[in-house]
Design a protein around this motif. Structure first.
Motif, PDB file in Angstrom:
ATOM      1  N   PHE A 269     -62.744  25.997 -12.086  1.00 45.26           N
ATOM      2  CA  PHE A 269     -63.121  27.413 -12.056  1.00 45.26           C
ATOM      3  C   PHE A 269     -61.951  28.293 -11.638  1.00 45.26           C
ATOM      4  O   PHE A 269     -61.733  29.368 -12.190  1.00 45.26           O
ATOM      5  CB  PHE A 269     -64.312  27.613 -11.112  1.00 45.26           C
ATOM      6  N   CYS A 270     -61.183  27.861 -10.643  1.00 44.72           N
ATOM      7  CA  CYS A 270     -60.029  28.642 -10.169  1.00 44.72           C
ATOM      8  C   CYS A 270     -58.733  28.170 -10.818  1.00 44.72           C
ATOM      9  O   CYS A 270     -57.648  28.528 -10.354  1.00 44.72           O
ATOM     10  CB  CYS A 270     -59.928  28.575  -8.647  1.00 44.72           C
ATOM     11  N   LYS A 271     -58.874  27.349 -11.868  1.00 48.50           N
ATOM     12  CA  LYS A 271     -57.722  26.806 -12.597  1.00 48.50           C
ATOM     13  C   LYS A 271     -56.800  26.024 -11.664  1.00 48.50           C
ATOM     14  O   LYS A 271     -55.569  26.075 -11.782  1.00 48.50           O
ATOM     15  CB  LYS A 271     -56.959  27.920 -13.312  1.00 48.50           C
ATOM     16  N   HIS A 272     -57.416  25.360 -10.699  1.00 44.65           N
ATOM     17  CA  HIS A 272     -56.727  24.470  -9.757  1.00 44.65           C
ATOM     18  C   HIS A 272     -55.682  25.187  -8.893  1.00 44.65           C
ATOM     19  O   HIS A 272     -54.761  24.569  -8.379  1.00 44.65           O
ATOM     20  CB  HIS A 272     -56.070  23.313 -10.522  1.00 44.65           C
ATOM     21  N   THR A 273     -55.862  26.511  -8.737  1.00 43.66           N
ATOM     22  CA  THR A 273     -54.958  27.267  -7.854  1.00 43.66           C
ATOM     23  C   THR A 273     -55.565  27.480  -6.467  1.00 43.66           C
ATOM     24  O   THR A 273     -54.848  27.767  -5.504  1.00 43.66           O
ATOM     25  CB  THR A 273     -54.646  28.643  -8.461  1.00 43.66           C
ATOM     26  N   GLY A 274     -56.887  27.385  -6.373  1.00 45.30           N
ATOM     27  CA  GLY A 274     -57.558  27.654  -5.103  1.00 45.30           C
ATOM     28  C   GLY A 274     -57.853  29.116  -4.873  1.00 45.30           C
ATOM     29  O   GLY A 274     -58.458  29.481  -3.862  1.00 45.30           O
TER      30      GLY A 274
END
Length: 339
Positions: A269-274
């Motif tokens: 959901f956060c494109k693995h950025t956190g």
């Protein structure tokens, strides 16, 4: 006389009525001063003592019986009238399902409630606007791309009349007519000439906030944003501000929150950025204050704006923006417990 009492009791026992007028007529016939039971009472007074002792009790029982019978007829009619009034002949035979608030309304009301606790009041303005309030007063250059037909819906090809592209036009109207301190929140629908898809729509909803007063700083903006994020998404929510550009604020920033699905660890959901972007903000450009008649040397302020659909997606993970405007009751029923 005993025979008369028995016959009258049998007659009263079979009484019926279909209206309150008929009940009243029966009361007058049997229980009034000139009624049949009163006539028996008058005859009773002329009887010898022994007969009085024999007929007194049956006569009193007849009067009580008549009183109870007429009262029962009256009560039955009153209950029947109440039942008829409550029965809706046009109502469906199947149970009526209760409606629910639209998810955008639920989230909009929550945003407004959070800012109202900080002292912000609601301000509203027209959806059909002019160029000055949408662009010129907000420091948009004459050749800014947002003025192009590909971004803005103009009315009858008139470059000065258009559907507002943001609720910042409400802020400029308030600043023109109100001197600081100003603390407002502007919820409303906006329009942009975009292709409709799962991630974009030609109309959507915004909530913008404006605070103008003496000595307003970026620190005030940051604390306001932190308070909002934690009230909206939970007390453990973190925020970060990234430099950006908007014509009406300087400096400008975009705000991200720690992903409320993975807790900032990284997920699809956060494109693995956190982190997930939720709004834009900044200090009101002095040119905007001056254009709206506010002394920029004395006053400063901050502004922020967010899309209600964006916040709703974060809270409820709605992946297709078109669902918000298609009026599918199956989708709306999923939010029965959201309010």
């Amino acid at each position: 006389m005993l025979e008369k009492i028995e016959n009258l009791k049998a007659e009263i026992e079979n009484l019926s009525a279909t209206s309150s007028e008929e009940v009243e007529a029966l009361r007058i016939k049997y229980l009034s001063k000139k009624g049949e039971i009163s006539a028996l009472m008058n005859d009773f007074r002329s009887l010898p003592g022994e007969e009085k002792r024999a007929l007194g009790a049956p006569l009193n029982q007849l009067k009580d019986f008549a009183t109870e019978k007429i009262a029962a007829l009256r009560e039955a009619l009153e209950n029947k009238e109440v039942d008829a009034a409550e029965f809706d002949m046009t109502r469906s035979a199947s149970p009526v399902k209760l409606g629910t608030r639209h998810p955008l309304s639920v989230v909009r009301n929550e945003i407004v409630s959070i800012f109202s606790r900080l002292g912000f009041s609601i301000a509203e303005g027209p959806e059909i606007e002019d160029d000055w309030h949408v662009f010129s007063s907000l420091n948009f250059a004459p050749d800014h791309p947002a003025r192009d037909m590909q971004d803005t819906f103009f009315i009858q090809r008139n470059p000065d009349v258009l559907l507002r592209t943001h609720t910042s036009s409400v802020q400029s109207r308030v600043m023109e007519n109100t001197q600081p301190p100003i603390r407002i929140i502007c919820p409303g629908r906006v329009y942009r000439n975009e292709a409709i898809s799962a991630r974009a729509h030609c109309f959507f909803h915004q909530v913008e906030a404006l605070y103008v007063d003496e000595n307003v700083s970026f620190a005030d903006l940051k604390q306001t944003l932190l308070y909002f994020a934690r009230e909206m998404f939970g007390p453990d929510t973190k925020i970060r501000l990234r430099p950006s550009y908007f014509p009406f604020t300087e400096p400008s920033a975009e705000m991200d929150i720690s992903c409320n699905l993975c807790g900032g660890k990284g997920c699809s959901f956060c494109k693995h950025t956190g982190w997930v972007e939720i709004l834009g903000c900044g200090m009101v450009d002095p040119n905007v204050l001056d254009a709206c008649g506010i002394d920029s040397k004395k006053y400063s302020g901050f502004a922020l704006g967010m899309g209600v659909e964006r916040i709703t997606n974060l809270k409820y993970q709605v992946k297709d923006l078109r669902m918000f405007s298609e009026n599918d009751t199956r989708f709306l029923r999923e939010f029965t417990a959201a309010h």
